[in-house]
Scaffold this motif. Structure first.
Motif, mmCIF file in Angstrom:
data_model
loop_
_atom_site.group_PDB
_atom_site.id
_atom_site.type_symbol
_atom_site.label_atom_id
_atom_site.label_comp_id
_atom_site.label_asym_id
_atom_site.label_seq_id
_atom_site.Cartn_x
_atom_site.Cartn_y
_atom_site.Cartn_z
ATOM 1 N N ASP A 195 18.958 -16.904 -29.868
ATOM 2 C CA ASP A 195 18.328 -16.122 -30.880
ATOM 3 C C ASP A 195 18.502 -14.784 -30.447
ATOM 4 O O ASP A 195 18.462 -13.610 -31.272
ATOM 5 N N ASP B 287 16.190 -12.179 -33.209
ATOM 6 C CA ASP B 287 15.202 -11.411 -32.411
ATOM 7 C C ASP B 287 14.655 -11.878 -31.339
ATOM 8 O O ASP B 287 13.560 -11.719 -30.812
ATOM 9 N N ASP C 99 13.303 -14.785 -30.459
ATOM 10 C CA ASP C 99 11.756 -15.483 -30.559
ATOM 11 C C ASP C 99 12.085 -16.983 -30.869
ATOM 12 O O ASP C 99 10.863 -17.619 -31.252
ATOM 13 N N HIS C 100 13.280 -17.563 -31.039
ATOM 14 C CA HIS C 100 13.160 -19.129 -31.539
ATOM 15 C C HIS C 100 12.416 -19.934 -30.503
ATOM 16 O O HIS C 100 11.932 -20.926 -30.840
HETATM 17 MG MG MG Z 1 14.229 -15.241 -34.276
#
Ligand code: MG
Ligand code: ADP
Length: 214
Positions: A34, A39, A41-42
């Motif tokens: 990700d 961004d 944060d996955h």
């Molecule tokens: Mg993300």
């Protein structure tokens, strides 16, 4: 092999726990994917979401599939900030509604419920094949599962076929240009990377196949 084998309530819970374990173990990898096209944060989103899910499920011990997966879906929708929370949340909510107030599902019922879950993802996120999303792992997985069920495969065989097709679908996202979600902001620069959501969706199908085989 017969098609009479089923997933029971403990197996559903084991599926969710196995998914939680996988996204937790692969949290850094999912975040790395990700960070390339999103961004970063996955991994955190999925690990936090599934940890919250298992806490709720273990505390409430819902007695039937519809109640279990409603709890799962609502927890993901409310505990995950990213796009994946509402999308996976909707997947599980619709899965539970389709499964109904039952305590077990055979391969055909499981396949129907998974299809309802994917339809929910599409209703919410409008993804189509090749948009470089979780759809690209889930849709081929369900096609493979339906084909296996139609040919009389066992639950273990049908979910193994789904797992393999999800992995192939995940791998096929690498060259794609993203057309949905945050990665689409990158345009052509999103090509050359695996989609994080397709990668976690392949883990969901891996977890299912593992539980069905045990
Ligand atoms: Mg993300
Ligand atoms: P966010 O993009 O909000 O940071 P995540 O990083 O947790 O959320 O999840 C990103 C993943 O969500 C993507 O890799 C993609 O697979 C999936 N996704 C994003 N938008 C959509 C959509 N409209 N339909 C289906 N899946 C989507």
């Amino acid at each position: 092999m017969s098609t009479t084998d089923t997933l029971t309530m403990p197996a559903f819970t084991a599926w969710l726990a196995a998914f939680r374990d996988r996204v937790t173990e692969q949290r850094s990898y999912l975040t790395e994917l990700d960070s390339a096209i999103g961004d970063a944060d996955h991994g955190a989103n999925m690990a936090r979401g599934m940890a919250a899910v298992m806490e709720k499920v273990e505390a409430a011990a819902p007695p039937t599939a519809d109640e279990l997966f409603k709890t799962v879906g609502m927890t993901l929708v409310t505990s995950v900030g990213g796009a994946s929370g509402p999308l996976y949340g909707t997947f599980f909510l619709r899965f539970g509604m389709a499964a109904g107030a039952v305590t077990e599902c055979d391969a055909a019922a499981l396949s129907t419920a998974l299809r309802a879950g994917l339809d929910g993802v599409v209703a919410r996120g409008k993804a189509e094949a090749g948009d470089k999303t979780m759809f690209d792992a889930l849709a081929p997985a369900l096609e493979a599962m339906d084909a296996a069920v139609a040919s009389g495969a066992s639950l273990a065989e049908a979910t193994a076929a789904a797992r393999d097709a999800a992995a192939a679908g995940r791998d096929a996202t690498e060259p794609l240009v993203a057309r949905k979600g945050r990665a689409s902001y990158l345009g052509e620069r999103s090509a050359g990377h695996l989609d994080p959501g397709a990668t976690s969706a392949a883990l969901l199908m891996e977890a299912l196949a593992e539980v069905a085989a045990s």
